[in-house]
Design an enzyme around this catalytic site. Sequence first.
Site, short mmCIF file in Angstrom:
data_model
loop_
_atom_site.label_atom_id
_atom_site.label_comp_id
_atom_site.label_asym_id
_atom_site.label_seq_id
_atom_site.Cartn_x
_atom_site.Cartn_y
_atom_site.Cartn_z
N GLY A 32 -0.78 0.07 0.42
CA GLY A 32 0.35 0.67 -0.28
C GLY A 32 1.06 1.78 0.45
N TYR A 80 1.90 -8.19 6.40
CA TYR A 80 2.88 -8.53 5.37
C TYR A 80 4.17 -9.09 6.00
CZ TYR A 80 3.00 -6.85 0.42
OH TYR A 80 2.94 -6.69 -0.93
N ASP A 104 -8.09 -7.85 -4.86
CA ASP A 104 -6.99 -7.04 -4.30
C ASP A 104 -7.40 -5.57 -4.33
OD1 ASP A 104 -4.56 -6.83 -3.03
OD2 ASP A 104 -3.36 -6.87 -4.86
N HIS A 118 0.90 -13.55 0.40
CA HIS A 118 1.16 -12.65 -0.75
C HIS A 118 2.39 -13.16 -1.47
CE1 HIS A 118 2.39 -8.73 -2.68
NE2 HIS A 118 3.58 -9.27 -2.47
N HIS A 177 -8.13 -4.58 0.42
CA HIS A 177 -7.50 -3.63 1.35
C HIS A 177 -8.54 -2.59 1.71
CE1 HIS A 177 -3.55 -5.47 0.81
NE2 HIS A 177 -3.92 -5.64 -0.44
N ARG A 184 0.69 -13.26 -11.25
CA ARG A 184 1.45 -12.01 -11.41
C ARG A 184 2.55 -12.14 -12.46
NH1 ARG A 184 2.95 -9.66 -6.31
NH2 ARG A 184 3.86 -8.06 -7.61
ZN ZN Z 1 -0.58 -8.72 -1.83
#
Ligand code: ZN
Length: 389
Positions: A69, A131, A286, A196, A64, A228
């Site tokens: 965020g 996204y 990330d 994602h 990013h 994750r």
């Molecule tokens: Zn992501």
Amino acid sequence: MLKLIKGADVYAPEYLGQKDVLIADGRIMAIETEINVAAIYKDCVVIKAEGMKLVPGFVDSLVHITGGGGEGGFHTRTPEMSLTDASLNGITTMVGVLGTDATTRSLPNLLAKSRALTYEGISCYCHTGSYQVPVTTITGSVQDDIILIPDFIGVGEIAIADHRSSNPSVSEIAKIASQARVGGMLSGKKGIVSIHMGDSTDYLSLLKAVVDETDIPITQFYPTHINRNRGLLDAAKSWLDDGGLIDLTTSTTEMDLANGEPRCSEALAELLEEGKNIDQITFSSDGHASLPTFDSEGNLSGLKVGSEASLFAEIRAAVLDYNVPLEMAIKVATSSPASVLGLHSKGRIKVSADADMVLLDEDLNIQTVLAKGQVLVKDGRAIVKGTFE
Ligand code: ZN
């Protein structure tokens, strides 16, 4: 100007032995057991590297770069990265993406930041899209963005299986993938579709449905954050067996690990032990993402920032803590992501490739980083900095 790296143990990523590597005009010109060009060309810069390991510069496929965020309000939007966030960590190629927020963050801003990082010394590319679906673009279409804008090599990260996603349908993802695929074909790029993955137990079922119901090949998709949680990592094993690609995220928090997130290095060792093909597995940092944690009612309970340093830290841990051979471990951030992304001059130490390389000392600490033949890091310190660093 010529540069000669003398006597390093070269991992291309496969081990080539002790070699001299000659660099001219930002590219690798020769790799031989002995090169003595310095006697003829007095201006040749010689980098003595006996006892050191020379590996390709790292390719970080998801960063990013303009920050990410903001899940805790405007003050939690994470900051932009700087050149040395990449260079000090051996990263010489990166792919910038938007994140959860494609409202206050934009593709033109992403493109400008990518070009700034490329100007400052590394090689930066971007994905179009966002996204949420329908995805944001610059020209109005994913296909046209990939064809017309040289920096755009794919689309994403598009969120699925996540409470922050737009809950896209099979046909919505299929349409985006078709556009990326055709855009890639017409412009000589891969047109990869970065996905994602969230925490939902749907796991990869949406992508499997797209692959089952259309003629789009499984390798068009590049799902990330696969480590994750344990369920997603396990679900990804049949995806790998079907020929799919997976990306593991190196940035994490102690809380996520305590809550059962498999550490990247450990997950890699496990996948290799189970006979999975390492060419289908990559790591990305990330970097500069927000790493939010949510309580059982879905309320934000904490926020950290993803770190580019985690990329090599997890490769190093795979070697030192989990006994993955160096020539295997570095593949996940060199030749494998370069192939997935279609970046043919990246991720390998070979003649005519870009001179993006990292020298590691015997304890596997980053000492020297070259990008396009320029020394950005020497003795572990940045000698080239970003414009405002
Ligand atoms: Zn992501």
